[in-house]
Design a protein around this motif. Structure first.
Motif, PDB file in Angstrom:
ATOM      1  N   GLN A  26     -21.554  -3.664  -1.830  1.00  0.00           N
ATOM      2  CA  GLN A  26     -22.534  -2.487  -1.742  1.00  0.00           C
ATOM      3  C   GLN A  26     -23.892  -2.704  -2.556  1.00  0.00           C
ATOM      4  N   ALA A  27     -23.747  -3.337  -3.661  1.00  0.00           N
ATOM      5  CA  ALA A  27     -24.780  -3.772  -4.493  1.00  0.00           C
ATOM      6  C   ALA A  27     -25.984  -4.595  -3.585  1.00  0.00           C
ATOM      7  N   ASP A  28     -25.436  -5.452  -3.048  1.00  0.00           N
ATOM      8  CA  ASP A  28     -26.223  -6.389  -2.022  1.00  0.00           C
ATOM      9  C   ASP A  28     -27.024  -5.588  -1.109  1.00  0.00           C
ATOM     10  N   VAL A  29     -26.504  -4.832  -0.516  1.00  0.00           N
ATOM     11  CA  VAL A  29     -26.991  -3.716   0.613  1.00  0.00           C
ATOM     12  C   VAL A  29     -28.008  -3.040  -0.114  1.00  0.00           C
ATOM     13  N   LEU A  30     -27.786  -2.386  -1.132  1.00  0.00           N
ATOM     14  CA  LEU A  30     -28.720  -1.598  -1.944  1.00  0.00           C
ATOM     15  C   LEU A  30     -29.948  -2.545  -2.261  1.00  0.00           C
ATOM     16  N   ASP A  31     -29.580  -3.761  -2.729  1.00  0.00           N
ATOM     17  CA  ASP A  31     -30.766  -4.546  -3.187  1.00  0.00           C
ATOM     18  C   ASP A  31     -31.855  -4.678  -2.172  1.00  0.00           C
ATOM     19  N   LYS A  32     -31.230  -5.107  -0.831  1.00  0.00           N
ATOM     20  CA  LYS A  32     -31.816  -5.289   0.252  1.00  0.00           C
ATOM     21  C   LYS A  32     -32.614  -4.191   0.897  1.00  0.00           C
ATOM     22  N   GLU A  33     -31.880  -2.859   0.761  1.00  0.00           N
ATOM     23  CA  GLU A  33     -32.724  -1.617   0.916  1.00  0.00           C
ATOM     24  C   GLU A  33     -33.959  -1.322  -0.176  1.00  0.00           C
ATOM     25  N   LYS A  34     -33.479  -1.576  -1.323  1.00  0.00           N
ATOM     26  CA  LYS A  34     -34.642  -1.340  -2.294  1.00  0.00           C
ATOM     27  C   LYS A  34     -35.798  -2.413  -2.028  1.00  0.00           C
ATOM     28  N   ALA A  35     -35.428  -3.431  -1.579  1.00  0.00           N
ATOM     29  CA  ALA A  35     -36.574  -4.526  -1.237  1.00  0.00           C
ATOM     30  C   ALA A  35     -37.434  -4.190  -0.053  1.00  0.00           C
ATOM     31  N   PHE A  36     -36.641  -3.647   0.946  1.00  0.00           N
ATOM     32  CA  PHE A  36     -37.330  -3.206   2.176  1.00  0.00           C
ATOM     33  C   PHE A  36     -38.415  -2.012   1.871  1.00  0.00           C
ATOM     34  N   TYR A  37     -37.631  -1.003   1.121  1.00  0.00           N
ATOM     35  CA  TYR A  37     -38.702   0.291   0.638  1.00  0.00           C
ATOM     36  C   TYR A  37     -39.721  -0.171  -0.204  1.00  0.00           C
ATOM     37  N   TYR A  38     -39.571  -1.019  -1.203  1.00  0.00           N
ATOM     38  CA  TYR A  38     -40.988  -1.575  -1.808  1.00  0.00           C
ATOM     39  C   TYR A  38     -41.851  -2.393  -1.092  1.00  0.00           C
ATOM     40  N   SER A  39     -41.201  -3.102  -0.162  1.00  0.00           N
ATOM     41  CA  SER A  39     -42.473  -3.665   0.483  1.00  0.00           C
ATOM     42  C   SER A  39     -43.173  -2.614   1.354  1.00  0.00           C
ATOM     43  N   LYS A  40     -42.507  -1.610   1.939  1.00  0.00           N
ATOM     44  CA  LYS A  40     -43.316  -0.599   2.673  1.00  0.00           C
ATOM     45  C   LYS A  40     -44.311   0.007   1.949  1.00  0.00           C
ATOM     46  N   LEU A  41     -43.719   0.375   0.643  1.00  0.00           N
ATOM     47  CA  LEU A  41     -44.852   1.275  -0.455  1.00  0.00           C
ATOM     48  C   LEU A  41     -45.949   0.079  -0.629  1.00  0.00           C
ATOM     49  N   ARG A  42     -45.774  -1.017  -0.884  1.00  0.00           N
ATOM     50  CA  ARG A  42     -46.810  -2.053  -1.127  1.00  0.00           C
ATOM     51  C   ARG A  42     -47.812  -2.221  -0.157  1.00  0.00           C
ATOM     52  N   ASP A  43     -47.257  -2.317   1.031  1.00  0.00           N
ATOM     53  CA  ASP A  43     -48.226  -2.125   2.221  1.00  0.00           C
ATOM     54  C   ASP A  43     -49.125  -0.922   2.171  1.00  0.00           C
ATOM     55  N   ILE A  44     -48.195   0.249   1.812  1.00  0.00           N
ATOM     56  CA  ILE A  44     -49.247   1.655   2.032  1.00  0.00           C
ATOM     57  C   ILE A  44     -50.127   1.339   0.795  1.00  0.00           C
ATOM     58  N   GLU A  45     -49.905   0.928  -0.256  1.00  0.00           N
ATOM     59  CA  GLU A  45     -50.711   0.612  -1.441  1.00  0.00           C
ATOM     60  C   GLU A  45     -51.909  -0.166  -0.928  1.00  0.00           C
ATOM     61  N   LEU A  46     -51.673  -1.378  -0.480  1.00  0.00           N
ATOM     62  CA  LEU A  46     -52.710  -2.336  -0.014  1.00  0.00           C
ATOM     63  C   LEU A  46     -53.699  -1.606   0.867  1.00  0.00           C
ATOM     64  N   LEU A  47     -53.101  -0.759   2.003  1.00  0.00           N
ATOM     65  CA  LEU A  47     -53.940  -0.180   2.794  1.00  0.00           C
ATOM     66  C   LEU A  47     -55.093   1.105   2.100  1.00  0.00           C
ATOM     67  N   CYS A  48     -54.350   1.803   1.433  1.00  0.00           N
ATOM     68  CA  CYS A  48     -55.163   2.692   0.539  1.00  0.00           C
ATOM     69  C   CYS A  48     -56.299   1.872  -0.447  1.00  0.00           C
ATOM     70  N   GLN A  49     -56.261   0.836  -0.770  1.00  0.00           N
ATOM     71  CA  GLN A  49     -57.213   0.058  -1.470  1.00  0.00           C
ATOM     72  C   GLN A  49     -58.220  -0.756  -0.508  1.00  0.00           C
ATOM     73  N   THR A  50     -58.004  -0.818   0.677  1.00  0.00           N
ATOM     74  CA  THR A  50     -58.803  -1.562   1.582  1.00  0.00           C
ATOM     75  C   THR A  50     -60.018  -0.822   1.741  1.00  0.00           C
ATOM     76  N   PRO A  51     -61.163  -1.555   1.494  1.00  0.00           N
ATOM     77  CA  PRO A  51     -62.492  -1.096   1.465  1.00  0.00           C
ATOM     78  C   PRO A  51     -62.914  -0.457   2.721  1.00  0.00           C
ATOM     79  N   THR A  52     -63.754   0.585   2.837  1.00  0.00           N
ATOM     80  CA  THR A  52     -63.964   1.324   3.988  1.00  0.00           C
ATOM     81  C   THR A  52     -62.811   2.454   4.005  1.00  0.00           C
ATOM     82  N   ILE A  53     -61.542   1.980   4.372  1.00  0.00           N
ATOM     83  CA  ILE A  53     -60.242   2.783   4.698  1.00  0.00           C
ATOM     84  C   ILE A  53     -60.163   3.636   3.326  1.00  0.00           C
ATOM     85  N   ASN A  54     -60.469   3.107   1.995  1.00  0.00           N
ATOM     86  CA  ASN A  54     -59.913   3.671   0.947  1.00  0.00           C
ATOM     87  C   ASN A  54     -60.884   5.003   0.709  1.00  0.00           C
ATOM     88  N   GLU A  55     -61.945   5.145   1.379  1.00  0.00           N
ATOM     89  CA  GLU A  55     -62.848   6.237   1.535  1.00  0.00           C
ATOM     90  C   GLU A  55     -62.377   7.349   2.370  1.00  0.00           C
TER      91      GLU A  55
END
Length: 106
Positions: A26-55
């Motif tokens: 169960q802990a392994d599954v939760l770790d994989k799920e956490k990594a999945f959602y963290y990577s999604k949030l990181r992608d959104i963060e990078l998108l928000c910081q992209t020049p032109t898009i960030n405006e």
């Protein structure tokens, strides 16, 4: 029950080992799920910081939600943004029912 060095029980531990293995799985599954959602949030963060898009106004609000210091502040930004851009707040079904009940009791 007999104990091995260090006070660990030596007999009848099959059920305990099985339970421990299940918890590890169960802990392994939760770790994989956490990594999945963290990577999604990181992608959104990078998108928000992209020049032109960030405006783009809505992305400024998304970034504010990402960086809100508390969940409550993030939720307030979400609801304010929904009101600003969509004219009303959209809540999840359970929240909407609870809000309706609260409004009816007020």
């Amino acid at each position: 029950a007999p104990r091995a060095a260090g006070g660990v029980p030596t007999g009848g531990g099959g059920a305990s080992i099985a339970a421990l293995e299940e918890l590890k799985g169960q802990a392994d599954v939760l770790d994989k799920e956490k990594a999945f959602y963290y990577s999604k949030l990181r992608d959104i963060e990078l998108l928000c910081q992209t020049p032109t898009i960030n405006e783009i106004p809505i992305l400024k609000h998304v970034e504010a939600i990402l960086y809100a210091p508390t969940a409550e502040e993030g939720r307030k930004i979400l609801m304010d943004t929904q009101t600003e851009f969509a004219g009303q707040v959209f809540l999840e079904e359970e929240e909407a029912a609870a809000q309706e009940a609260a409004d009816a009791g007020a």
